[in-house]
Design a protein around this motif. Structure first.
Motif, PDB file in Angstrom:
ATOM      1  N   ILE A 248       0.841  -1.207   0.000  1.00 31.29           N
ATOM      2  CA  ILE A 248       0.000   0.000   0.000  1.00 31.29           C
ATOM      3  C   ILE A 248       0.872   1.252   0.000  1.00 31.29           C
ATOM      4  O   ILE A 248       0.663   2.184  -0.778  1.00 31.29           O
ATOM      5  CB  ILE A 248      -0.939   0.011   1.235  1.00 31.29           C
ATOM      6  N   GLN A 252       1.134   4.199  -2.738  1.00 26.96           N
ATOM      7  CA  GLN A 252       0.798   5.558  -2.306  1.00 26.96           C
ATOM      8  C   GLN A 252       1.932   6.544  -2.549  1.00 26.96           C
ATOM      9  O   GLN A 252       1.692   7.703  -2.866  1.00 26.96           O
ATOM     10  CB  GLN A 252       0.477   5.571  -0.809  1.00 26.96           C
ATOM     11  N   VAL A 354      -9.608  -7.278  -4.454  1.00 23.40           N
ATOM     12  CA  VAL A 354     -10.251  -6.342  -3.516  1.00 23.40           C
ATOM     13  C   VAL A 354      -9.474  -5.019  -3.509  1.00 23.40           C
ATOM     14  O   VAL A 354      -8.309  -4.974  -3.926  1.00 23.40           O
ATOM     15  CB  VAL A 354     -10.284  -6.926  -2.079  1.00 23.40           C
ATOM     16  N   PRO A 355     -10.091  -3.926  -3.044  1.00 21.79           N
ATOM     17  CA  PRO A 355      -9.327  -2.695  -2.848  1.00 21.79           C
ATOM     18  C   PRO A 355      -8.121  -2.985  -1.957  1.00 21.79           C
ATOM     19  O   PRO A 355      -8.252  -3.749  -0.980  1.00 21.79           O
ATOM     20  CB  PRO A 355     -10.326  -1.767  -2.144  1.00 21.79           C
ATOM     21  N   ILE A 356      -6.954  -2.412  -2.265  1.00 24.88           N
ATOM     22  CA  ILE A 356      -5.751  -2.861  -1.549  1.00 24.88           C
ATOM     23  C   ILE A 356      -5.802  -2.585  -0.059  1.00 24.88           C
ATOM     24  O   ILE A 356      -5.137  -3.268   0.704  1.00 24.88           O
ATOM     25  CB  ILE A 356      -4.414  -2.347  -2.150  1.00 24.88           C
ATOM     26  N   SER A 357      -6.602  -1.625   0.377  1.00 21.47           N
ATOM     27  CA  SER A 357      -6.712  -1.378   1.822  1.00 21.47           C
ATOM     28  C   SER A 357      -7.289  -2.599   2.546  1.00 21.47           C
ATOM     29  O   SER A 357      -7.102  -2.748   3.746  1.00 21.47           O
ATOM     30  CB  SER A 357      -7.593  -0.158   2.093  1.00 21.47           C
ATOM     31  N   HIS A 382      -1.057 -10.697  -7.328  1.00 23.97           N
ATOM     32  CA  HIS A 382      -0.608  -9.456  -7.976  1.00 23.97           C
ATOM     33  C   HIS A 382      -1.075  -8.340  -7.047  1.00 23.97           C
ATOM     34  O   HIS A 382      -2.069  -7.663  -7.295  1.00 23.97           O
ATOM     35  CB  HIS A 382      -1.243  -9.333  -9.350  1.00 23.97           C
ATOM     36  N   ASP A 385      -2.433  -4.560  -7.327  1.00 22.56           N
ATOM     37  CA  ASP A 385      -3.824  -4.352  -7.757  1.00 22.56           C
ATOM     38  C   ASP A 385      -4.839  -4.928  -6.771  1.00 22.56           C
ATOM     39  O   ASP A 385      -6.038  -4.868  -7.018  1.00 22.56           O
ATOM     40  CB  ASP A 385      -4.079  -5.040  -9.103  1.00 22.56           C
TER      41      ASP A 385
ATOM     42  N   THR B 114      -8.047   7.257   0.885  1.00 22.68           N
ATOM     43  CA  THR B 114      -6.635   7.584   0.646  1.00 22.68           C
ATOM     44  C   THR B 114      -5.778   6.329   0.475  1.00 22.68           C
ATOM     45  O   THR B 114      -4.901   6.298  -0.372  1.00 22.68           O
ATOM     46  CB  THR B 114      -6.062   8.451   1.795  1.00 22.68           C
ATOM     47  N   ASP B 115      -6.059   5.282   1.254  1.00 16.53           N
ATOM     48  CA  ASP B 115      -5.258   4.062   1.135  1.00 16.53           C
ATOM     49  C   ASP B 115      -5.396   3.425  -0.243  1.00 16.53           C
ATOM     50  O   ASP B 115      -4.445   2.838  -0.769  1.00 16.53           O
ATOM     51  CB  ASP B 115      -5.693   3.027   2.188  1.00 16.53           C
ATOM     52  N   ASP B 116      -6.582   3.512  -0.810  1.00 16.40           N
ATOM     53  CA  ASP B 116      -6.825   2.858  -2.108  1.00 16.40           C
ATOM     54  C   ASP B 116      -6.630   3.791  -3.284  1.00 16.40           C
ATOM     55  O   ASP B 116      -6.784   3.379  -4.433  1.00 16.40           O
ATOM     56  CB  ASP B 116      -8.252   2.295  -2.136  1.00 16.40           C
ATOM     57  N   LEU B 117      -6.333   5.069  -2.997  1.00 14.54           N
ATOM     58  CA  LEU B 117      -6.181   6.056  -4.066  1.00 14.54           C
ATOM     59  C   LEU B 117      -7.413   6.072  -4.974  1.00 14.54           C
ATOM     60  O   LEU B 117      -7.308   5.931  -6.199  1.00 14.54           O
ATOM     61  CB  LEU B 117      -4.909   5.778  -4.876  1.00 14.54           C
ATOM     62  N   ARG B 192     -15.208  -1.366  -6.539  1.00 11.62           N
ATOM     63  CA  ARG B 192     -14.070  -0.498  -6.239  1.00 11.62           C
ATOM     64  C   ARG B 192     -12.717  -1.191  -6.415  1.00 11.62           C
ATOM     65  O   ARG B 192     -11.670  -0.535  -6.318  1.00 11.62           O
ATOM     66  CB  ARG B 192     -14.231   0.073  -4.827  1.00 11.62           C
ATOM     67  N   ALA B 193     -12.714  -2.483  -6.689  1.00 11.84           N
ATOM     68  CA  ALA B 193     -11.449  -3.180  -6.950  1.00 11.84           C
ATOM     69  C   ALA B 193     -10.778  -2.548  -8.174  1.00 11.84           C
ATOM     70  O   ALA B 193     -11.449  -2.065  -9.074  1.00 11.84           O
ATOM     71  CB  ALA B 193     -11.705  -4.664  -7.194  1.00 11.84           C
ATOM     72  N   ARG B 194      -9.456  -2.561  -8.190  1.00 15.36           N
ATOM     73  CA  ARG B 194      -8.705  -1.897  -9.262  1.00 15.36           C
ATOM     74  C   ARG B 194      -8.923  -2.530 -10.629  1.00 15.36           C
ATOM     75  O   ARG B 194      -8.705  -1.921 -11.655  1.00 15.36           O
ATOM     76  CB  ARG B 194      -7.199  -1.954  -8.957  1.00 15.36           C
ATOM     77  N   LYS B 195      -9.252  -3.785 -10.650  1.00 10.21           N
ATOM     78  CA  LYS B 195      -9.502  -4.446 -11.928  1.00 10.21           C
ATOM     79  C   LYS B 195     -10.505  -5.558 -11.726  1.00 10.21           C
ATOM     80  O   LYS B 195     -10.698  -6.038 -10.606  1.00 10.21           O
ATOM     81  CB  LYS B 195      -8.191  -4.963 -12.543  1.00 10.21           C
ATOM     82  N   GLY B 225      -0.970  10.108  -6.029  1.00  9.90           N
ATOM     83  CA  GLY B 225      -0.240  10.943  -5.084  1.00  9.90           C
ATOM     84  C   GLY B 225       0.355  12.137  -5.809  1.00  9.90           C
ATOM     85  O   GLY B 225       0.848  12.000  -6.933  1.00  9.90           O
TER      86      GLY B 225
END
Lengths: 470, 470
Positions: A248, A252, A354-357, A382, A385, B114-117, B192-195, B225
């Motif tokens: 993360i 960031q 999932v969202p990386i958070s 991966h 992502d 913020t953590d997930d941008l 909300r997952a990146r992909k 960022g």
């Protein structure tokens, strides 16, 4: 008829026979009906049953595809596109029979435009072959799902893999497509310009559509210059959470990491044995940085600092090119490395994102479930992502074992969905993930997908039974 | 009825009256019918005529949009979405009358992760406002079309602008959308997952659809960022070709330039006068590099070497933040700077995009045409993507002048299409570019777009007369 696409709506035996006779008359020995060939072209990479088509057409050119689709459309015979057979969710199965079109012979690289950093290829070109051809020109195509998949298949499943954190997925790297539509007509979705606002995004419509809206027969891809410097290495962490927190923070801070792959301690143990590595048996990140000499070194150094702040490290460079190759070969061989852990069982890959958070939480809960259920299932991901896989060892001859695997997979998907994630980050829906789409998208969104399918393929002949049922 | 969407298929006066009465009963003084308000919500940025809707609804929430669409759908009244009114091709005109939905009041920033941008916003949020809110958190949203457009409008036109060469366009920076469909139902296109590979890419379907398939009412955006170091500057070149060759080499070398903007010598002259710059009156590139301190400096240095090899330079740094602001303000003010060149005339922006290998040729041929036709039309361009604009000064009260402008624009588009380019890189189709889509896409592809439109909006009530006619 719209909306009525049960098995009955497809060709009966007489109509199928007529279609196959017409195909053979037009395409001669490109049409093959032997059982081994048909079975080889159906799904073999999961515990889904093998459902072969009635014939396989080995297409050489766009006209072969158009001829096949037109004949099949006239007789309501299903058409299933096949690239390299590496898909993981039963995409190439033929649950309603029909004709499989093998596109592996359409493997010409038609044009490489070095000034524009793009190329035009046929769909049967595989990613390794493409990169071999590009290397001399100092170019590469970054999307790397591990398997040596065909680019047509990669586009059709919206594939991604280890480099996606930096270079995006197939949806970000295709400029235009030629597609044979369900009525046999050929369309071109866009042009070679880098961007366009000229109407609906038909390109993205076919990417990830798994051959259910048309068959991709030509692809214009973005390319990249081979980076001046590539720095790779590994980094050990006390826990999954420490590794994920480092990921993360890396993202960031805007460190443009090219690959950032998680292996849990179970996978590290397997890879040590299989690939003759000697890593400590803890969670690891495998990393790669691309840039100028100074730039890549700076990225690696900054990453090392973040890792250390999270209790990890040191970051160990794979200095020489062969060390780097060995590292990524070990990562790509994760599948093979797991097989000896449960001899006789099959390795089945799961694929949530999932969202990386939420990544650390999702991976840790999944590991707890693996332990509780007594499964053999190392984890790789991966993680830049938020996408991770368990390589689940299943005795496919044992119904109880398969049932247990299915329970685990269902719980995994539900866990990911509860964290705003998706049931598939990159493998696609095929047959295997259909049952989760309602929970993921809701009824209205799923109906919008059905509207799309009905509009383009009113007779439901294009890869029926995949993504959505009509 | 499918396929029959002439003006007759829309509500007659009685039905329209009924719809407006129902709207007023439900939404009270959110419904405004005064002529000035209606005209202000129709197109004013081109020489297309102002075609006002019959009423403007000032929506506060998703339910307002659903209510409006449902009432309009029941009476076959057209619905036109409005964000900030900065579109350039008549997207917000109402050629068949109907109801304009003003979304500028839906301007809440719902969540910043913020953590997930990423962040979740309403469609009326403008890009400047978003970036003001993000700044304190060290984040930014990069897409910058110049105007302070609404994010809903930017998504709907697939906008891009100066930063697209590095950060992509709107299609690359939206994770998910909520959309009110033509029947008033609300769908969520993704998570909300990146992909994700979980079915058809509905997100990209609505991006660039210009409100013709549904109305975007919520957007999940990717964020970045704020770079540790931003280096900007200008570089003079003897010719357009020298500047373009430098651009091609910059991209080929993989220098991750954040902005690389061409201004021809006519634009430089105008900007010198308007923005109090003192640049030599030759073609210029305006540039920006993002990275670490060492990284951004290295990028700038490498660019300087390439510029020098092509006869350009020196690369002059805009060292202080205020110098940088002045530079980009001058670039964004190109539109205003041109106005004094032909007092009383209106500035009309063209918008083609070609593969960058053809850029120099396309720009030079366009300049020759400008000279030959005796036009006032400085050139600016997002040249890293091959996208450029002429700011054409037109006396819109003079038919001959408008006719001449239209001939110039037609020749410009034909030139771009002949070079595998597109009639619009980022402004969209609206009313202005419809006539070019057949030449750009061909009849079969245009029919696929119509199929899409008919499937989602069978009564053609969503922004009719834009992109494709049914």
């Amino acid at each position: 008829m719209l909306g009525a696409a049960a098995k009955d709506s497809f060709a009966d035996e007489a109509a199928l026979g007529q279609a196959l006779a017409e195909l053979t008359a037009r395409l001669g020995n490109k049409v093959v009906m032997s059982r081994p060939v048909r079975e080889q072209h159906a799904n073999v990479t999961t515990f889904l049953p093998n459902e072969p088509a009635d014939a396989v057409v080995f297409a050489d050119c766009i006209e072969d595809v158009q001829t096949t689709v037109r004949i099949c459309a006239a007789h309501r015979v299903p058409v299933i596109a096949w690239g390299a057979g590496t898909s993981l969710e039963g995409h190439v199965n033929a649950p309603y029979g029909g004709v499989c079109i093998d596109l592996s012979g359409m493997n010409r690289i038609l044009k490489i435009n070095t000034d524009d950093l793009d190329c035009v290829i046929e769909p049967g070109v595989t990613r390794k072959r493409l990169n071999e051809e590009l290397r001399d020109q100092g170019l590469f195509f970054p999307i790397d799902p591990g398997a040596d998949a065909s680019l047509g298949g990669m586009a059709s499943t919206r594939a991604s893999g280890t480099n996606a954190v930096r270079y995006g997925t197939m949806k970000d790297n295709v400029l235009a497509l030629k597609v044979v539509m369900p009525n046999g007509e050929l369309i071109t979705t866009s042009r070679r310009a880098r961007k366009s606002s000229a109407g609906y995004d038909l390109t993205r419509l076919f990417i990830g559509a798994e051959g259910t809206l048309g068959i991709i027969v030509e692809i214009t891809l973005k390319l990249y210059g081979i980076p001046e410097s590539i720095v790779a290495g590994v980094c050990s962490f006390p826990t999954i959470t420490d590794a994920c927190n480092t990921v993360i923070q890396t993202i960031q801070c805007g460190i443009p990491v090219a690959r950032i792959e998680l292996l849990d301690e179970v996978q590290v143990r397997a890879s040590n044995a299989y690939a003759k590595l000697s890593l400590p048996e803890t969670p690891h990140l495998f990393l790669e940085f691309h840039g100028t000499e100074a730039g890549a070194a700076e990225q690696a150094e900054r990453f090392g600092e973040l890792a250390s702040e999270n209790g990890g490290g040191p970051f160990t460079f794979a200095g020489k090119a062969e060390d780097r190759s060995k590292l990524w070969q070990a990562r790509h061989d994760a599948y093979w490395s797991v097989l000896p852990m449960r001899p006789g069982a099959k390795a089945v890959a799961t694929d949530v994102c999932v969202p990386i958070s939420r990544l650390a939480e999702c991976v840790e809960a999944t590991k707890a479930d693996i332990v509780e259920m007594g499964l053999v299932a190392p984890i790789v991901g991966h993680v830049g992502d938020g996408n991770f896989h368990t390589t689940l060892m299943v005795d496919v001859t044992d119904h109880a074992d398969v049932a247990k695997a299915e329970i685990f997979m269902k719980r995994l998907v539900e866990r990911a969905l509860a964290m705003e994630g998706t049931c598939t980050g990159e493998h696609g829906v095929g047959e295997g993930k259909k049952k989760y789409l309602l929970a993921e998208h809701g009824a209205e969104t799923l109906e919008a997908m059905r509207t799309l399918k009905r509009a383009f393929d009113p007779h439901n002949i294009m890869n029926p039974g995949k993504i959505v049922s009509l």
